[in-house]
Design a protein around this motif. Sequence first.
Motif, PDB file in Angstrom:
ATOM      1  N   PHE A 146     -51.171  -2.275  35.823  1.00  0.00           N
ATOM      2  CA  PHE A 146     -52.554  -2.389  35.337  1.00  0.00           C
ATOM      3  C   PHE A 146     -52.994  -3.848  35.282  1.00  0.00           C
ATOM      4  O   PHE A 146     -54.054  -4.205  35.817  1.00  0.00           O
ATOM      5  CB  PHE A 146     -52.686  -1.738  33.954  1.00  0.00           C
ATOM      6  N   PHE A 147     -52.168  -4.689  34.645  1.00  0.00           N
ATOM      7  CA  PHE A 147     -52.585  -6.092  34.489  1.00  0.00           C
ATOM      8  C   PHE A 147     -52.608  -6.822  35.838  1.00  0.00           C
ATOM      9  O   PHE A 147     -53.411  -7.742  36.022  1.00  0.00           O
ATOM     10  CB  PHE A 147     -51.689  -6.816  33.481  1.00  0.00           C
ATOM     11  N   LEU A 154     -60.873  -3.802  40.135  1.00  0.00           N
ATOM     12  CA  LEU A 154     -60.849  -3.886  38.674  1.00  0.00           C
ATOM     13  C   LEU A 154     -61.165  -2.528  38.042  1.00  0.00           C
ATOM     14  O   LEU A 154     -60.448  -2.053  37.152  1.00  0.00           O
ATOM     15  CB  LEU A 154     -61.871  -4.938  38.236  1.00  0.00           C
ATOM     16  N   VAL A 159     -61.645 -10.574  32.731  1.00  0.00           N
ATOM     17  CA  VAL A 159     -62.269  -9.263  32.537  1.00  0.00           C
ATOM     18  C   VAL A 159     -63.119  -9.362  31.262  1.00  0.00           C
ATOM     19  O   VAL A 159     -62.574  -9.407  30.162  1.00  0.00           O
ATOM     20  CB  VAL A 159     -61.211  -8.145  32.371  1.00  0.00           C
ATOM     21  N   ALA A 188     -58.436   0.069  38.338  1.00  0.00           N
ATOM     22  CA  ALA A 188     -57.347  -0.169  37.386  1.00  0.00           C
ATOM     23  C   ALA A 188     -57.754   0.255  35.969  1.00  0.00           C
ATOM     24  O   ALA A 188     -56.977   0.894  35.253  1.00  0.00           O
ATOM     25  CB  ALA A 188     -56.972  -1.651  37.397  1.00  0.00           C
ATOM     26  N   MET A 199     -56.016  -3.947  44.236  1.00  0.00           N
ATOM     27  CA  MET A 199     -56.595  -2.849  43.462  1.00  0.00           C
ATOM     28  C   MET A 199     -57.884  -3.355  42.804  1.00  0.00           C
ATOM     29  O   MET A 199     -57.918  -4.440  42.261  1.00  0.00           O
ATOM     30  CB  MET A 199     -55.611  -2.408  42.375  1.00  0.00           C
ATOM     31  N   MET A 235     -58.047 -13.111  31.555  1.00  0.00           N
ATOM     32  CA  MET A 235     -57.832 -12.784  32.965  1.00  0.00           C
ATOM     33  C   MET A 235     -59.153 -12.606  33.704  1.00  0.00           C
ATOM     34  O   MET A 235     -59.181 -12.138  34.845  1.00  0.00           O
ATOM     35  CB  MET A 235     -57.005 -11.498  33.074  1.00  0.00           C
ATOM     36  N   GLY A 274     -53.483  -5.268  38.569  1.00  0.00           N
ATOM     37  CA  GLY A 274     -54.693  -4.711  39.190  1.00  0.00           C
ATOM     38  C   GLY A 274     -55.958  -5.384  38.702  1.00  0.00           C
ATOM     39  O   GLY A 274     -56.831  -5.718  39.504  1.00  0.00           O
ATOM     40  N   VAL A 275     -56.071  -5.597  37.400  1.00  0.00           N
ATOM     41  CA  VAL A 275     -57.321  -6.190  36.883  1.00  0.00           C
ATOM     42  C   VAL A 275     -57.459  -7.661  37.301  1.00  0.00           C
ATOM     43  O   VAL A 275     -58.551  -8.214  37.250  1.00  0.00           O
ATOM     44  CB  VAL A 275     -57.457  -6.078  35.342  1.00  0.00           C
ATOM     45  N   GLN A 276     -56.350  -8.263  37.701  1.00  0.00           N
ATOM     46  CA  GLN A 276     -56.439  -9.662  38.147  1.00  0.00           C
ATOM     47  C   GLN A 276     -56.714  -9.756  39.636  1.00  0.00           C
ATOM     48  O   GLN A 276     -56.680 -10.840  40.216  1.00  0.00           O
ATOM     49  CB  GLN A 276     -55.159 -10.409  37.782  1.00  0.00           C
TER      50      GLN A 276
END
Lengths: 389, 242
Positions: free
Chosen positions: B98-99, A3, A227, A6, A1, A225, B101-103
Amino acid sequence: MSLFRALIRKEFLLLSRDPHGLLLLFVMPAVFVLIMTFALQNQYAMNHETRLDFFLVNQDGGQFSAAFARELGAVSPFNRVTADAAETELRQRARADEVMFLVVIRPDFEQNLAVRARAVKLLVAPGTSPVFAGIAEARVTELLNRFYLQYRMASLPGISAGVLDTSTPLVDSESLFDDSGVLPSSVQHNVPAWLLFAMFFIAVPLSTTLIHERQQGTLMRLQTMGVSRARVLSGKVVPYLLVNLMQVVLLFLIGLYLVPLLGGDQLTLGSHPAGLVLVSVAASLAAVCYALFIAQITSTVEQATIVAAVFNIIMAAIGGVMVPRFLMPEAMRQLGDFSPMAWGLEGFFDILLRHGTVVDVLPETGGLLGFAALMLALTFVFSRRSASA
Amino acid sequence: MVSIDTLSYQYSPRTAPVLDGISLTVADGALFGLLGPNGAGKTTLLSLLTGLLRCPPGKIFLNGQDVASRRGPATGLALVPQEYAFYLPLTVGENLTFFAGVQGLPESQIAERVDHCARRAGIQDRLRERAGRLSGGLKRRLNLAIGLLSNPRLLLLDEPTVGIDPDSRHFILETIRDLNRERTTVIDTSHYMEEVEELCDRVAIMDHGRLLREGTLAELLVDGGGSLETLFLNLTRRQLRD
């Protein structure tokens, strides 16, 4: 997915679980549009809807004054309310706003008219708008002048009766709003005005989520992470831009379908929808970047809510959202030039009222985008400062 | 392996250093306890390890790589913060998704990874429940599960059992032990003596940004006359007296 996918999905989920945010962003402006459109309908519809009710007291009793009283009752937009009561009682009822005016024809009407003395007294009810009072005074004066001319010319030979005909309009008035000649109605003002007001209110839900992320350590966790803060902030731009555009669609639909269904005038979209899209997107970017800035300079949800609400209301008040700018004195109008809501409103009016094109909205769009850039720059400056503190 | 060499850190030149000449080594596969009262510098040390704070060059090495020269996020490392660092209005499943996905986890692997980590933390039956409605213990488990999504080789735990019931505490400590058995290196910062005593094989005691004592649990217990708490109090009180 990805960034951003998400981040966008998360923002939509958070907003959909926030009933207060939804109330603020969608229900509040919808209700405002309906209430204000109908409340201000008469201010915009002088030509066909407005009725200026009045009582009349004739202290003269002559034929000439009786003719004047009849004529006054027939002049648009006057509406004589007949009442069998003494002058004192009619004054009291006018003071209680039962009608807008009390017209008193003084004794010796004809003689007064002949010597250009004050023949009529106009008593304005306390709740009557000064605009309507001005209109009433002008119409009464106009009618008195006609009667004066009638009186002076009656003895002159060769004057056609048609000259004194008061029923024939001497001025051909029409609006440049559209080909039908109809004047723009209050819906043309209220839909874009309350839309902009609501768009800037995204500052409340957006700053709430950002402050929660900061307070709960979620922002810090996201940074570990990989971001970055900048990505988190930019991840909020797209979802809230879409929320703003949903507000645009909702309020335009209300103006197009719901307002006429309830007896109001229909919103007219103009002939260049691309201009509307351009103004909407620019206003949205301005609102989102302003919201990010509010979130950055405040540290609690309470602070953000108060700061956003206060600035929004000030921008709306001076920007012509709450009171149309054409009703404001020059100094207030100049002050309004500093409000991004005024720029957005003028941009919408270029399309909705003045049938402008995309080129016509470029100055307002440029102003809004400049404001967005300024807010974003300040957000990053404050963000860096707080990160290094 | 984590290697820290005479690390000092201060937030601004005008303030006192929060870390003052710290040197320690955490071997691969260790279960390392970092003890210290509030203000000891534990959280600052974790922030430097994770890259939240910029580390001076040549001071912290993760598997031989200087943290200061690292570009991008720390790989193979996860922080489980003391706060409930997730979204309370979202469900457990939505948070984990979500977490993940962002990784950058591929879409096809997210569901499987979410399921695995939820099982690991014992919250597989709570995936549809809003995180805000979970008990304190379940929130701690979700916090831990999010930390496991990237399958880290080094897990940094900041007070992982603070404010929860004994059952959840026991479950979390068991999970940490299991992870360590599977060769995950764990650094557990805490001010709960019994937790560190129960869990860790090596322990460091910090206060006022300085490392007061470091060694195996057995060595420290000997120094404290059989009690880690006694040693901790002796060291920190002596430090205060000094």
